[in-house]
Write an enzyme that holds these catalytic residues in place. Structure first.
Site, PDB file in Angstrom:
ATOM      1  CG  HIS C 190     -49.124 -33.511-100.710  1.00 27.13           C
ATOM      2  ND1 HIS C 190     -49.073 -33.200-102.031  1.00 27.13           N
ATOM      3  CD2 HIS C 190     -48.395 -32.576-100.078  1.00 27.13           C
ATOM      4  CE1 HIS C 190     -48.303 -32.137-102.209  1.00 27.13           C
ATOM      5  NE2 HIS C 190     -47.874 -31.738-101.039  1.00 27.13           N
ATOM      6  N   GLY C 199     -44.644 -29.622-102.033  1.00 27.97           N
ATOM      7  CA  GLY C 199     -44.612 -28.244-101.560  1.00 27.97           C
ATOM      8  C   GLY C 199     -45.931 -27.533-101.729  1.00 27.97           C
ATOM      9  CG  LEU C 225     -43.599 -31.365 -95.653  1.00 27.59           C
ATOM     10  CD1 LEU C 225     -44.262 -31.515 -94.298  1.00 27.59           C
ATOM     11  CD2 LEU C 225     -43.397 -29.897 -95.991  1.00 27.59           C
ATOM     12  CG  ASP C 226     -45.077 -32.791 -99.152  1.00 26.69           C
ATOM     13  OD1 ASP C 226     -45.933 -32.886 -98.248  1.00 26.69           O
ATOM     14  OD2 ASP C 226     -44.819 -31.725 -99.729  1.00 26.69           O
ATOM     15  CD  GLU C 227     -39.783 -37.607-100.647  1.00 22.69           C
ATOM     16  OE1 GLU C 227     -40.009 -38.813-100.834  1.00 22.69           O
ATOM     17  OE2 GLU C 227     -39.384 -36.849-101.544  1.00 22.69           O
TER      18      GLU C 227
END
Lengths: 282, 282, 282, 282
Positions: C190, C199, C225-227
């Site tokens: 990311h 995001g 997402l992104d976690e």
């Protein structure tokens, strides 16, 4: 809550060491919290640092178990209750930035050391040290008194059951005999990124050379000045805008960090010597 | 959108220089985007790097204005349209990590260079270079052919209007004459944190010494090997677990970063020499 | 020279685990080269990563010995010959900086992976990948074809005996089902210092906020997402002089480093999941 | 030796500003030592920080010259003799690591500030502060006394001619009115890498999320808590071995460094606000 112990084992490498060592810990119902090992291929040396808890600890039983299970090798075992802190004697001259950092971290407890005494060849830092509740001994040194004062220092080390000595910008060169007497248990901070700028005024040397990073080095003291085994090093970025005075100023931050980290590592039995090099367990 | 220019002025320091230089820019309606200055107290040298826009640029008018307004001093003026990229000739032997990093950053445009030619004493990197659409010249060197090949290199530099040379792990020692001919416009990457480990096999030297950080140094080539003015340096943390081969491997990352940064700084006219030291405007 | 093996054991903590595990290794005359352990107090989970040599290895005997000696606990054992590299399938879209860094480190051998296939929803990187001798599959994705293409991907993973998937700036969101199917074996990069800027367009978010450091995060993919669990992160210093485009450019260097380090750590069995957090043995 | 001055000019950008400003300096025979500029494209704002020497300084003449030469723009000029240090009021609660670092750097002179007063809602740090020869005011705060105490604080700021306020781990939330009154001249240290972990117990949040770097952020105070313009940030690497308490301990080092750097930058007029973002001249 059960007490915590730290054991360091160093011996020649061969199969089965960990099995033997952990067997000796099991005999006192020890449970490992943290374990790190390293085998140095060059010297075939095995080193291991283990932290464990035990509710029915017997020091001699663990030590004896380790030694007997590894019979036939040249073995070195250190075993200590973690709350039985290592005792550090600090030496300082006039620059006090490393000293203050050590004292502050001593008070917060993060260093995990006892500091029974600070010795200095100058009176300047007395108030700071005594403010932390630690005795300060002014011990001036001249060419004539050097031998006598170093003898007295060794007595103090004995009397205060000192485990290791920290030279926190102590500006006197130790005699070869004293270096030998303190081998592996005296930590110095050299204000350069060794082996870059040995000797005097390293920041001025660095400025003259136009380097883009300056650093500091914590190492064990040896008779060969600025050549002892390195424990930790760090650097900070500099530029053309920094004159030699600015490098001195910026260097202070690196020096205090590197020395404090090295003292903490030594105090927690994380540093093991193999010849002229160190193993530093993270 | 108006075109952008970069001007570098170096002269003896005295009051009024900036006022004079900016006056010359105003004559072509220049507007400054970025401006950096430094005055070296030791040598009383003033250096200034200015980026500006202008819709009615006249190179001679700006240059002339600067020179005449600073009459009486020893003055050096460089003026260039920013989209007129500096031209770099890259030299390489077999290790290709620095070369690949330069080529990749060349293609993304972040280096802001033209690369008219890559020269090597080995054929190994031909495919990589040609894959980036750049000619590759295999120019083997022996003791017998060295003088002739260096003469040819100088011809190529002339022919391709090369601004500077990048030694991207080029493993041949340049002759003293060639070093002189390229003074201030040949960048080398030394695979150690100078002045720490000069000479051959620096990572093996570093390992033997037990250092806790290894580094790399980008510097201008001078006849005095590994002693040229430093442009950039960086380090990476290592530990007892890393053998000399691991240091070589980890060193590659530092080398490619440091060399690419130095090339970018030189290509953007950010590096100014003052004696044996560099000013590197950020 | 005897072959090297790496074993990872994860189980509930209790006294005697290391003694049991090393006993099972002794049964095949195993000698430990490197050993690291961690006990997570929150979950009472023990994890251990051991590298050892053995001249008469029997996989089933070691595995069986470990499991039977730790009977009664929920135990997970991975055992692998080190030269039997993990197999990584790489996915990419158009940005190729992470891909190139992985391919280069693959070729030097430092990643210690096999790469049987690169899959992309765009044709752009085909030449680069094939230049490294690796097949490239262009697999475009639309809303209509997504389910079918993800099914095909899972077939490819099976067919090529893929151990883990690397999303090297792959710009498609994976379906929840695919995330579940790849839980713990798909690594994403990311392009921000999570949890800072989740995001889209994180560098533009970072610029708008005026941060002084930007970063990148490698993590395992999860439906959220992104976690997902973080494997590695790094940052680079920026200033007011850097616009959002400059942050994107500088971010590329951090992204490629962080992703390559995470892939290397996973490939060498250094990463162990405990809930939503990772243990990463150095 | 001539006295040194520092001038900061902020105005709308247009051609000729530097020429005008340097013209005004020439009128008092000023010679620039250091000069940095930045033009923010988004807001078309020009900012310039100049250090210069002058033997016949007239403050009004320089200020007037700058303002009149730039007539018609919204212009902000600050001019100060460098040895006329900025005056900082420090506020602290119980955690004293940032305070001690500021006091130590104050005493060495590297901060270049005067500290007329330290204010605290607790008595704990009185001895430390008074040991540095600085008055300490214990000013307890309750919900009932908050408005009165904040009014008193503003009086003290006035009485002691305070230039800026430093919240060195001051654990009281300032009222919106006080934030407004101190806009652009109150620096806070937030013990996380914003915007990552706003609010309370950020190290515990960081630990729960399993991040691999923790950080600290120095920013100007605004009514919108933890959202003010960022002056400086830094991070330190952590691993799975560090529990929340260890993160707190390691965080202290980052906090003290970041806050001291931000205070030094502000004290030396290196920080200029443009909307919600800062320009920090190196």
């Amino acid at each position: 809550m059960p007490r915590q112990y730290v054991m360091v084992v160093r011996c020649d490498d061969r199969p089965g060491i960990v099995h033997s060592v952990t067997g000796a810990m099991l005999a006192v119902a020890g449970n490992i919290i943290e374990n790190a090992q390293f085998t140095d291929p060059g010297s075939n040396t095995f080193v291991m640092r283990t932290r464990f808890v035990s509710e029915n600890m017997e020091f001699d039983r663990v030590r004896g178990g380790v030694v007997s299970s590894l019979a036939g090798t040249d073995i070195d075992v250190q075993l200590r209750a973690e709350d039985n802190f290592r005792r550090a004697l600090i030496m300082v001259s006039k620059f006090d930035h490393c000293l203050l950092d050590l004292l502050y971290r001593y008070r917060t407890g993060e260093l995990q050391v006892e500091i029974p005494l600070v010795v200095s060849n100058h009176p300047d830092c007395a108030e700071m040290v005594e403010g932390y509740g630690i005795p300060y001994l002014h011990m001036p040194i001249t060419a004539d008194t050097k031998a006598a004062q170093e003898a007295k220092l060794l007595e103090l080390i004995d009397e205060h059951r000192v485990d290791f000595v920290v030279l926190a910008r102590y500006m006197q060169v130790l005699s070869e005999d004293l270096c030998e007497a303190l081998r592996g248990r005296a930590i110095n901070i050299h204000h350069s990124f060794l082996p870059g700028f040995k000797g005097a005024k390293p920041y001025h040397q660095a400025h003259a050379r136009g380097v883009k990073l300056i650093g500091a080095t914590a190492h064990y003291v040896t008779p060969d000045l600025d050549e002892g085994p390195i424990i930790d090093q760090d650097v900070v970025r500099v530029s053309h805008t920094h004159d030699a005075d600015a490098l001195v100023r910026m260097g202070r931050d690196v020096e205090r960090n590197v020395l404090s980290r090295a003292v903490q590592a030594h105090a927690q039995d994380r540093v093991v010597l193999i010849g002229d090099r160190t193993v530093v367990f993270p």
